[in-house]
Design a protein around this motif. Structure first.
Motif, short mmCIF file in Angstrom:
data_model
loop_
_atom_site.label_atom_id
_atom_site.label_comp_id
_atom_site.label_asym_id
_atom_site.label_seq_id
_atom_site.Cartn_x
_atom_site.Cartn_y
_atom_site.Cartn_z
N VAL A 174 -2.35 -3.69 -3.96
CA VAL A 174 -1.55 -2.61 -3.39
C VAL A 174 -0.17 -2.63 -4.08
O VAL A 174 0.45 -3.68 -4.17
CB VAL A 174 -1.38 -2.80 -1.86
CG1 VAL A 174 -0.51 -1.71 -1.28
CG2 VAL A 174 -2.74 -2.80 -1.19
N PHE A 176 3.62 -2.67 -5.02
CA PHE A 176 4.92 -3.01 -4.42
C PHE A 176 5.89 -3.36 -5.52
O PHE A 176 5.47 -3.91 -6.54
CB PHE A 176 4.80 -4.26 -3.52
CG PHE A 176 4.21 -4.02 -2.17
CD1 PHE A 176 4.95 -3.40 -1.18
CD2 PHE A 176 2.92 -4.43 -1.88
CE1 PHE A 176 4.40 -3.19 0.07
CE2 PHE A 176 2.37 -4.21 -0.63
CZ PHE A 176 3.12 -3.59 0.35
N LEU B 84 8.41 1.40 0.46
CA LEU B 84 7.54 0.43 1.13
C LEU B 84 7.92 -1.00 0.75
O LEU B 84 7.58 -1.94 1.46
CB LEU B 84 6.08 0.69 0.78
CG LEU B 84 5.49 1.99 1.32
CD1 LEU B 84 4.06 2.16 0.83
CD2 LEU B 84 5.54 2.02 2.84
N ARG B 94 -2.02 -3.77 4.61
CA ARG B 94 -2.12 -3.47 3.18
C ARG B 94 -3.04 -2.29 2.89
O ARG B 94 -2.75 -1.44 2.08
CB ARG B 94 -2.59 -4.72 2.41
CG ARG B 94 -1.47 -5.72 2.21
CD ARG B 94 -1.91 -7.03 1.55
NE ARG B 94 -3.19 -6.96 0.89
CZ ARG B 94 -3.39 -6.63 -0.37
NH1 ARG B 94 -2.37 -6.35 -1.14
NH2 ARG B 94 -4.60 -6.59 -0.87
N ARG B 95 -4.16 -2.23 3.60
CA ARG B 95 -5.11 -1.13 3.35
C ARG B 95 -4.57 0.21 3.86
O ARG B 95 -4.85 1.25 3.30
CB ARG B 95 -6.44 -1.45 4.01
CG ARG B 95 -7.16 -2.61 3.31
CD ARG B 95 -8.44 -2.17 2.73
NE ARG B 95 -9.31 -3.18 2.14
CZ ARG B 95 -9.04 -4.37 1.69
NH1 ARG B 95 -7.82 -4.86 1.79
NH2 ARG B 95 -9.94 -5.13 1.13
N LEU B 97 -1.45 1.03 3.75
CA LEU B 97 -0.50 1.45 2.72
C LEU B 97 -1.22 2.05 1.52
O LEU B 97 -0.75 3.00 0.90
CB LEU B 97 0.37 0.27 2.27
CG LEU B 97 1.15 -0.41 3.40
CD1 LEU B 97 2.01 -1.54 2.85
CD2 LEU B 97 2.02 0.59 4.14
N LEU B 98 -2.39 1.50 1.24
CA LEU B 98 -3.19 2.04 0.12
C LEU B 98 -3.52 3.52 0.38
O LEU B 98 -3.50 4.34 -0.53
CB LEU B 98 -4.47 1.22 0.00
CG LEU B 98 -5.12 1.18 -1.38
CD1 LEU B 98 -4.17 0.60 -2.41
CD2 LEU B 98 -6.40 0.36 -1.33
N TYR B 101 -0.63 5.73 -0.52
CA TYR B 101 -0.60 6.00 -1.96
C TYR B 101 -1.65 7.05 -2.34
O TYR B 101 -1.40 7.93 -3.15
CB TYR B 101 -0.84 4.72 -2.77
CG TYR B 101 0.34 3.78 -2.78
CD1 TYR B 101 1.52 4.12 -3.41
CD2 TYR B 101 0.26 2.54 -2.16
CE1 TYR B 101 2.61 3.26 -3.42
CE2 TYR B 101 1.33 1.67 -2.17
CZ TYR B 101 2.50 2.03 -2.81
OH TYR B 101 3.57 1.18 -2.82
#
Lengths: 218, 313
Positions: A174, A176, B84, B94-95, B97-98, B101
């Motif tokens: 992911v 960052f 972020l 985390r997923r 946030l994916l 995107y």
């Protein structure tokens, strides 16, 4: 030990690693000028992710890239034929046996001959990646290697955020922005405990310099 | 390439911006030679970064709709990533946030496809409802509301608000024969950045009373009002050359863009104060992060867009 394929390593970093680190990640670097660009030297860094090695190596000038050698666990990186071939040829790791008893001479043989060859070693004194964004107690190996090579500078480097981007046990990356904070060479000490404390203090100081420090919400 | 059907006023605008850059470079070089004892590194870095940023924007604009859409989507990606990275996120998310995107290419596809209805509700409605839904699958309730709010705020500011710049490019060109598709974007970008600079200069020369001492001690009433006045005049003068607005409507556009940019700037300052950081990253030498540069556009773009859309489209 010179199995490293220079063109392969160069291609891998120029075409894949550097664009990945620059675009998908993005770095905030503190004291970039303190990063050693000439060997022999030891970079002692904290370890949260497979990306740690990639980020550190992507900061190195291309002309010394073939001289940069991460010290990596033999049991993990030489596990199967493909992984071993890639680790040894494209990255140029120095395998280190984590398990089993053996005397220090043999354990650090690879590291010492690389240093004698003028290489820049990347060492993770935590021993393994651990939980995301948490520092683990440091192992003594760095002290033993540094004592055996008193003329080689040991430079502490702290990275933050890579454990969020690609933590242990999760294959999905992911994006960052991450921090890299580079410190001054560590003074050598007679006493192992004292030395390790000095490393830990340096890590903590540098962690406080990181821009995104404190935002993992752990 | 859309060179051939570029209106002359748009070409003049590009030339004008280049002339300003040349002046800025000349000033920074002269300053360095006249006062070699002083350190002008930051000013020089700033000017150099301006050259690079403007070259990139112009190149993207001149390459046509597809390239521009990809360019602004990429800006949103950099801004979202930066946001972020500075704001607290839960490791378990985390997923989630994916998905944020992934929302970028989807959202910019609506722009490219000129599907206005979808463009205007995708992030405010669908993504807004989807984020908590995906978070339910994670199952972590500690910090749930705070995280959901931060993530949606991130997507609204860095993706939804900024994408209004890209939507200006797909508005029907026939309405704006004077400036063409890129005229509107040049008008908005120029006035927003011009207002930042004007505010700064007015603030330095006659700024006294602090306007928001707790959030940004450098901002003064003098700077704000001076910026507002200068931007309104510039907006009125440029309106008929780059937009379908007449001079009076342009004056009002300036009165929208200047305070909006000011509030965007202050909002990002408040975020940074909250997180106890000075810059949002080191991406742009001399400026800081991409959010430090885009903060005023986050507010100015949607407000200018909807003012224009209401009047003319």
């Amino acid at each position: 030990m010179s199995r490293v394929s220079r063109p392969l390593k160069l291609l891998f970093f120029v075409l894949l690693v550097r664009p990945l680190v620059l675009i998908v990640l993005g770095l905030n670097i503190v004291n970039r000028n303190k990063l050693p660009t000439q060997g022999p030297a030891i970079i002692a860094a904290n370890h949260n992710s497979h990306l740690d090695t990639m980020v550190l190596m992507s900061l190195m000038p291309l002309r010394v890239l073939h001289k940069v050698r991460p010290v990596a666990a033999a049991d993990y990186f030489l596990k199967n034929r493909w992984r071993a071939w890639f680790s040894l040829n494209a990255i140029g790791i120095i395998p280190l046996a984590r398990r089993g008893r053996m005397d220090r001479e043999t354990l650090f043989e690879g590291c010492r001959s690389a240093l004698a060859n003028g290489d820049i070693l990347i060492l993770f004194p935590e021993g393994s990646r651990g939980k995301a964004e948490q520092m683990q107690p440091l192992k003594r190996g760095l002290f033993h290697l540094a004592s055996a090579e008193p003329d080689v500078p040991v430079i502490p480097v702290v990275m933050h955020g890579l454990g969020r981007a690609l933590p242990k046990g999760d294959p999905i990356l992911v994006p960052f922005n991450c921090d890299v904070a580079i410190g001054d060479p560590l003074p050598l000490s007679e006493d192992g405990k004292e030395f390790i404390t000095a490393v830990e203090e340096a890590f903590q100081r540098q962690l406080n310099e990181c821009l995104t420090w404190g935002n993992t919400g752990a | 390439m859309i060179w051939n059907d570029l209106p002359t006023s748009a070409i003049s605008a590009l030339g004008g911006v280049f002339a300003l850059l040349v002046i800025a470079s000349a000033v920074s070089i002269t300053l360095k030679q006249m006062r070699p004892d002083k350190n002008y590194l930051e000013l020089r870095q700033r000017v150099r970064s301006w050259w690079l940023m403007i070259a990139l924007v112009f190149a993207a604009l001149l390459m046509g709709k597809g390239a521009s859409t990809v360019f602004f989507a990429f800006l949103s990606f950099l801004a979202l990533k930066e946001f972020l990275s500075i704001v607290p996120t839960r490791l378990t998310d985390r997923r989630v946030l994916l998905w944020l995107y992934l929302a970028i290419p989807i959202h910019y596809y609506w722009v490219y496809a000129e599907w206005y209805g979808m463009f205007i509700i995708f992030i405010p409605v669908y993504l807004f409802l989807f984020i908590p839904t995906r978070m339910l699958l994670v199952g972590e309730t500690d910090g749930f509301i705070r995280s959901a709010a931060s993530y949606h705020w991130a997507a609204m500011t860095t993706v939804f608000c900024l994408s209004h710049i890209a939507y200006l490019l797909v508005l029907p060109a026939s309405v704006n024969p004077a400036g063409g598709a890129i005229g509107l974007v040049l008008y908005l970008l120029f006035l927003t950045q011009f207002n930042d600079v004007a505010q700064y200069i007015w603030g330095k020369t006659l700024g006294k009373r602090k306007i928001a001492p707790l959030i940004s001690p450098n901002k003064t009433w003098g700077g704000f009002l001076g910026g507002l006045f200068t931007t309104m005049v510039a907006a009125a003068l440029l309106a008929e050359h780059l937009t379908p607005l007449n001079w009076l409507e342009g004056l009002i556009a300036g009165a929208i863009i200047a305070p909006a940019g000011f509030i965007g700037d202050l909002t990002m300052s408040a975020v940074k104060r909250d997180l106890k950081i000075k810059d949002t990253s080191q991406l742009i030498p001399g400026h800081g992060g991409i959010l430090d540069r885009l903060d005023s556009l986050i507010y100015a773009s949607p407000l200018f867009f909807h003012y224009l859309y209401y009047l003319k489209y």
